[in-house]
Design a protein around this motif. Structure first.
Motif, PDB file in Angstrom:
ATOM      1  N   GLY A 434      84.687  80.952  83.147  1.00  0.00           N
ATOM      2  CA  GLY A 434      84.283  80.310  84.719  1.00  0.00           C
ATOM      3  C   GLY A 434      84.270  81.422  85.556  1.00  0.00           C
ATOM      4  N   VAL A 435      84.904  82.732  85.336  1.00  0.00           N
ATOM      5  CA  VAL A 435      84.619  83.790  86.421  1.00  0.00           C
ATOM      6  C   VAL A 435      83.200  83.891  86.539  1.00  0.00           C
ATOM      7  CG1 VAL A 435      85.264  85.895  86.746  1.00  0.00           C
ATOM      8  CG2 VAL A 435      87.000  84.477  86.030  1.00  0.00           C
ATOM      9  N   THR A 436      82.488  84.370  85.435  1.00  0.00           N
ATOM     10  CA  THR A 436      81.053  84.782  85.782  1.00  0.00           C
ATOM     11  C   THR A 436      79.883  83.466  85.238  1.00  0.00           C
ATOM     12  OG1 THR A 436      81.410  85.585  83.408  1.00  0.00           O
ATOM     13  CG2 THR A 436      81.805  87.072  85.136  1.00  0.00           C
ATOM     14  N   ALA A 437      80.151  82.859  84.320  1.00  0.00           N
ATOM     15  CA  ALA A 437      79.194  81.869  83.745  1.00  0.00           C
ATOM     16  C   ALA A 437      78.695  80.961  84.971  1.00  0.00           C
ATOM     17  CB  ALA A 437      79.512  81.226  82.398  1.00  0.00           C
ATOM     18  N   GLY A 438      79.931  80.249  85.541  1.00  0.00           N
ATOM     19  CA  GLY A 438      79.523  79.274  86.626  1.00  0.00           C
ATOM     20  C   GLY A 438      78.597  79.770  87.718  1.00  0.00           C
ATOM     21  N   PRO A 439      78.936  80.998  88.339  1.00  0.00           N
ATOM     22  CA  PRO A 439      78.124  81.787  89.468  1.00  0.00           C
ATOM     23  C   PRO A 439      76.714  82.191  88.797  1.00  0.00           C
ATOM     24  CG  PRO A 439      80.565  82.590  89.510  1.00  0.00           C
ATOM     25  CD  PRO A 439      80.133  81.948  88.181  1.00  0.00           C
ATOM     26  N   LEU A 440      76.860  82.669  87.801  1.00  0.00           N
ATOM     27  CA  LEU A 440      75.337  83.042  87.162  1.00  0.00           C
ATOM     28  C   LEU A 440      74.597  82.056  87.005  1.00  0.00           C
ATOM     29  CD1 LEU A 440      75.977  85.869  84.443  1.00  0.00           C
ATOM     30  CD2 LEU A 440      74.739  85.914  86.131  1.00  0.00           C
ATOM     31  N   LEU A 441      75.089  80.982  86.625  1.00  0.00           N
ATOM     32  CA  LEU A 441      74.013  79.655  86.321  1.00  0.00           C
ATOM     33  C   LEU A 441      73.557  79.085  87.749  1.00  0.00           C
ATOM     34  CD1 LEU A 441      72.680  77.481  84.543  1.00  0.00           C
ATOM     35  CD2 LEU A 441      74.907  76.215  84.748  1.00  0.00           C
ATOM     36  N   GLY A 442      74.598  79.287  88.671  1.00  0.00           N
ATOM     37  CA  GLY A 442      74.245  78.735  90.008  1.00  0.00           C
ATOM     38  C   GLY A 442      73.137  79.656  90.679  1.00  0.00           C
ATOM     39  N   MET A 443      73.117  80.969  90.497  1.00  0.00           N
ATOM     40  CA  MET A 443      72.378  81.826  90.803  1.00  0.00           C
ATOM     41  C   MET A 443      70.770  81.324  90.543  1.00  0.00           C
ATOM     42  SD  MET A 443      73.884  85.516  90.756  1.00  0.00           S
ATOM     43  CE  MET A 443      72.927  86.334  91.927  1.00  0.00           C
ATOM     44  N   PHE A 444      70.777  81.263  89.056  1.00  0.00           N
ATOM     45  CA  PHE A 444      69.480  81.166  88.602  1.00  0.00           C
ATOM     46  C   PHE A 444      68.788  79.743  88.925  1.00  0.00           C
ATOM     47  CE2 PHE A 444      70.515  84.604  85.560  1.00  0.00           C
ATOM     48  CZ  PHE A 444      69.381  85.168  85.534  1.00  0.00           C
ATOM     49  N   THR A 445      70.017  78.580  88.765  1.00  0.00           N
ATOM     50  CA  THR A 445      69.519  77.340  89.286  1.00  0.00           C
ATOM     51  C   THR A 445      68.898  77.167  90.927  1.00  0.00           C
ATOM     52  OG1 THR A 445      71.103  76.340  87.840  1.00  0.00           O
ATOM     53  CG2 THR A 445      70.252  75.057  89.257  1.00  0.00           C
ATOM     54  N   LEU A 446      69.652  77.934  91.719  1.00  0.00           N
ATOM     55  CA  LEU A 446      69.210  78.084  93.068  1.00  0.00           C
ATOM     56  C   LEU A 446      67.998  78.774  93.164  1.00  0.00           C
ATOM     57  CD1 LEU A 446      72.325  79.457  94.835  1.00  0.00           C
ATOM     58  CD2 LEU A 446      71.246  77.032  95.353  1.00  0.00           C
ATOM     59  N   GLY A 447      67.480  79.802  92.244  1.00  0.00           N
ATOM     60  CA  GLY A 447      66.264  80.111  92.343  1.00  0.00           C
ATOM     61  C   GLY A 447      65.314  79.400  91.748  1.00  0.00           C
ATOM     62  N   LEU A 553      79.117  74.651  91.024  1.00  0.00           N
ATOM     63  CA  LEU A 553      79.128  73.948  92.155  1.00  0.00           C
ATOM     64  C   LEU A 553      79.363  74.459  93.476  1.00  0.00           C
ATOM     65  CD1 LEU A 553      80.617  70.226  91.024  1.00  0.00           C
ATOM     66  CD2 LEU A 553      78.122  70.816  91.338  1.00  0.00           C
ATOM     67  N   VAL A 554      80.491  75.402  93.504  1.00  0.00           N
ATOM     68  CA  VAL A 554      80.634  76.080  94.571  1.00  0.00           C
ATOM     69  C   VAL A 554      79.415  77.131  95.019  1.00  0.00           C
ATOM     70  CG1 VAL A 554      82.373  77.784  95.564  1.00  0.00           C
ATOM     71  CG2 VAL A 554      83.124  75.787  94.377  1.00  0.00           C
ATOM     72  N   THR A 555      79.134  77.925  93.983  1.00  0.00           N
ATOM     73  CA  THR A 555      77.717  78.701  93.898  1.00  0.00           C
ATOM     74  C   THR A 555      76.531  77.904  94.700  1.00  0.00           C
ATOM     75  OG1 THR A 555      78.863  80.018  92.246  1.00  0.00           O
ATOM     76  CG2 THR A 555      76.470  80.213  93.064  1.00  0.00           C
ATOM     77  N   ILE A 556      76.402  76.672  93.975  1.00  0.00           N
ATOM     78  CA  ILE A 556      75.141  76.059  94.697  1.00  0.00           C
ATOM     79  C   ILE A 556      75.405  75.506  96.044  1.00  0.00           C
ATOM     80  CG2 ILE A 556      73.901  73.882  94.432  1.00  0.00           C
ATOM     81  CD1 ILE A 556      73.008  75.667  92.151  1.00  0.00           C
ATOM     82  N   VAL A 557      76.495  74.809  96.410  1.00  0.00           N
ATOM     83  CA  VAL A 557      76.819  74.220  97.619  1.00  0.00           C
ATOM     84  C   VAL A 557      76.860  75.478  98.722  1.00  0.00           C
ATOM     85  CG1 VAL A 557      78.444  73.109  99.148  1.00  0.00           C
ATOM     86  CG2 VAL A 557      77.924  72.310  96.926  1.00  0.00           C
ATOM     87  N   ALA A 558      77.566  76.576  98.117  1.00  0.00           N
ATOM     88  CA  ALA A 558      77.807  77.663  99.480  1.00  0.00           C
ATOM     89  C   ALA A 558      76.356  78.289  99.578  1.00  0.00           C
ATOM     90  CB  ALA A 558      78.750  78.939  98.845  1.00  0.00           C
ATOM     91  N   GLY A 559      75.578  78.526  98.604  1.00  0.00           N
ATOM     92  CA  GLY A 559      74.349  79.232  98.521  1.00  0.00           C
ATOM     93  C   GLY A 559      73.403  78.519  99.395  1.00  0.00           C
ATOM     94  N   LEU A 560      73.240  77.070  99.291  1.00  0.00           N
ATOM     95  CA  LEU A 560      72.231  76.334 100.111  1.00  0.00           C
ATOM     96  C   LEU A 560      72.747  76.397 101.587  1.00  0.00           C
ATOM     97  CD1 LEU A 560      71.631  73.301  97.720  1.00  0.00           C
ATOM     98  CD2 LEU A 560      70.114  75.242  98.455  1.00  0.00           C
ATOM     99  N   LEU A 561      74.216  76.021 101.555  1.00  0.00           N
ATOM    100  CA  LEU A 561      74.740  75.925 103.072  1.00  0.00           C
ATOM    101  C   LEU A 561      74.259  77.512 103.918  1.00  0.00           C
ATOM    102  CD1 LEU A 561      78.108  74.174 102.890  1.00  0.00           C
ATOM    103  CD2 LEU A 561      76.094  73.428 103.938  1.00  0.00           C
ATOM    104  N   ILE A 562      74.556  78.413 103.110  1.00  0.00           N
ATOM    105  CA  ILE A 562      74.230  79.729 103.755  1.00  0.00           C
ATOM    106  C   ILE A 562      72.934  80.100 104.030  1.00  0.00           C
ATOM    107  CG2 ILE A 562      74.434  82.191 103.526  1.00  0.00           C
ATOM    108  CD1 ILE A 562      77.207  81.765 102.104  1.00  0.00           C
TER     109      ILE A 562
END
Length: 622
Positions: A434-447, A553-562
């Motif tokens: 959860g420390v790394t896989a979640g944020p990584l998947l979020g980065m690629f999904t956002l892109g 989810l936190v990465t996706i939501v925070a990334g889009l809001l920012i």
């Protein structure tokens, strides 16, 4: 009277456990085990010292993009069938039920998302490192941070993979785990360093063959020892091990239907969809259709192996339903249960125990070698080249990659001695991801899926996702260490420990009388009233399966809001950097935009010298 009985339980049950099974490796087992390690080392020597000798970075990392679908598919399966699959999952099924099997239907969704959402983008760009995509889509800072997350994730994961087979071998032979680990890791580092991707793929093929063969044989013997499939199924039902369709939405339960489906889907999508070790192999075959076929074979293979592991867990429960080896003291840790089971039911067949333990080692070696190979590629592409600039000498580049494999392998071997103190392996492995896989998947999904996502939004969003998940995991581990959070296992019994066993008669009589006592909360409440326990905040009580989805989810939501809050000065995004599934939503402007250039001049020069096609080079010359 109560204290006397409890003292008898704690002293006599371990004696029964010792009397139940006293078996060890035979010389046949040792021979088979040594042959397996020798064959793996020989493959590394062959690819490293003969033929082309893996003399370029492209050949070392990508097999020169001429690999075949079958060996690549087998290698993908083998590199993800680790000791966690063969040791931790059956033990988890034994203690907590078969809910983990729900990953099988989840794999259908995972493979579909990989084939249609993520893979087309990577194949179109033909990247050596998946994190190169993030530089093209966003900027070099995002790429470096993603590479950092990936490397950190492997340093958290690889010691677990190495530790499990060493624990199994120690259980079977009695040898100290601290002596076993360096030897086996040395073999893995040796053939990965010498042979590169080709050695990894072909050793994976050999090792997976051994692993599946041993798994099949042990499954058959286990079924016979437990009384047949019908008996296994009935005992699993009676023991509440098949209650997998629990649709309770409560996120604080350990493994309900929704928890496992959602949790394993996001976790495995982060592996199969965007992980460097998988994408590197998808791109080592010539065409997109062949890459898609490898994903399908990969998913089917995982379904079969996972189902076998779950069934072995149920078989072990049927075998020990009335004689729990944890209660008797025959097994101290969850991950020792399967080796104990193998030595119990297969020790009468010369060499079979050694074959299965070798299979467990094969699974760990294949996973470790694949990850060592791809982390070397990531460090080389995203860190070394940032310092040295483009390296034109192919031999020098290959030597640097081999050196990186050695360094990473040694560090992961040292970290094994920390992992052995951290408790159950399956929850630990899934939690740390959860420390790394979640944020990584979020980065690629956002892109890939969000054209409006910006460089700053993705970077800050992934940092927030990493810190948020780390906070939850650290606090949860703290509460577990304090005994405030405890996973409650399904019920077990020791009343049948003495049936068909060779326990001495006096011990049999005493334990039979003791095991008629009901061990329950009521038994404890006769002596004292249990004080009210402190209840941690709900985020610290959610299932460990949810850590990766929460970080995602936190990465996706925070990334889009920012992204929407700060705005963007990023250039327009070319359609090749976005998934085909959203192309119909793109405006006409995206049809004409050129792909965003790299911000690094050195990297651009490196691409010109190494990746441009011949006709482009001819145009430059003219």
């Amino acid at each position: 009277m109560t204290s006397t009985l409890m003292e008898s339980v704690t002293t006599l049950l371990p004696q029964a456990g010792e009397a139940i099974s006293q078996v060890s490796f035979s010389w046949y087992d040792y021979i088979l085990f040594c042959v397996m390690l020798s064959l793996s080392a020989f493959i590394g020597i062959y690819f490293g010292c003969f033929g082309t000798k893996q003399s370029s970075a492209n050949e070392y990392l990508m097999g020169d993009k001429k690999m075949k679908v079958f060996p690549i598919s087998v290698s993908l399966i083998a590199s993800h069938v680790s000791g966690i699959t063969l040791l931790a999952i059956p033990a988890d099924i034994y203690r907590y039920g078969a809910s983990f099997w729900l990953i099988v239907p989840a794999l259908v969704v995972i493979s579909a998302c990989t084939i249609f959402v993520y893979l087309p983008v990577f194949h179109k760009l033909q990247v050596t490192s998946t994190y190169e995509y993030l530089e093209r889509r966003f900027d070099s800072t995002n790429r470096v941070f993603a590479s950092f997350l990936f490397t950190l994730g492997l340093f958290l994961y690889l010691p677990i993979i190495i530790y499990l087979p060493a624990l199994a071998f120690s259980t079977a032979t009695g040898l100290n785990i601290h002596y076993i680990t360096p030897v086996v890791c040395g073999v893995c580092i040796f053939y990965t360093t010498l042979g590169g991707l080709k050695a990894v793929v072909w050793t994976d093929t050999l090792q997976f063959t051994i692993t599946t063969g041993a798994l099949f044989v042990v499954t058959v013997i286990g079924i016979r020892s437990a009384g047949g499939v019908g008996a296994i199924w009935n005992k699993a039902l009676e023991g509440d091990r098949l209650d997998i369709f629990d649709f309770d939405p409560d996120p604080t339960k350990r493994d309900t239907f929704w928890i496992v489906i959602v949790g394993t889907s996001v976790y495995w999508l982060s592996m199969a969809g965007i992980h460097q070790s998988c994408v590197q192999k998808y791109l080592s075959v010539p065409t997109l259709n062949q890459s898609r076929l490898t994903v399908v074979y990969f998913a089917v293979g995982l379904m079969i192996v996972t189902s076998c592991s779950v069934f072995i867990g149920l078989t072990m429960y049927a075998r020990y339903a009335d004689c729990d080896p944890f209660t008797t003291g025959a097994v101290k840790k969850n991950d020792q249960l399967l080796p104990y089971f193998i030595m119990d039911v297969a020790s009468h067949i010369p060499g079979l125990s050694g074959l299965f333990i070798a299979g467990i080692f094969c699974a760990a070696l294949s996973t470790s070698s694949a990850f060592l190979n791809c982390v070397a590629g990531t460090l080389y592409e995203d860190f070394v080249l940032k310092v040295t600039g483009p390296i034109d000498d192919d031999k020098r580049a290959a030597y640097i990659l081999k050196f990186l494999v050695c360094i990473v392998g040694v560090l992961c071997t040292l970290l094994v001695f920390i992992v052995e103190r951290l408790g159950g392996i399956l929850p630990l492995a899934v939690s740390l991801s959860g420390v790394t896989a979640g944020p990584l998947l979020g980065m690629f999904t956002l892109g890939i899926l969000f054209p409006k996502a910006t460089s700053k939004g993705v970077l800050y969003g992934s940092i927030i996702g990493m810190l948020f998940s780390s906070w939850i995991i650290l606090m949860t581990q703290y509460y577990k260490a304090q005994g405030i959070l405890v996973d409650v296992a399904r019920p077990t019994s020791v009343q049948g420990c003495l049936v068909n066993r060779t326990t001495p008669a006096p011990l049999m009589t005493t334990i039979t009388s003791i095991t008629n006592i009901t061990y329950s909360h009521e038994f404890g409440q006769e002596d004292f009233e249990e004080p009210e326990k402190y209840t941690p905040f709900i985020l610290f009580r959610i299932s460990f399966y949810y850590y990766t989805p929460v970080a995602f989810l936190v990465t996706i939501v925070a990334g889009l809001l920012i992204s929407y809050t700060l705005g963007s000065d990023d250039p327009p995004v070319h359609r090749d950097l976005l998934s085909p599934v959203i192309h119909f939503m793109l405006s006409d402007d995206h049809q004409e935009q050129k792909t965003k250039e790299y911000y690094s001049v050195d990297k651009a020069l490196h691409l010109v010298t190494t990746n441009m096609e011949k006709d482009d080079c001819d145009k430059i010359k003219t």
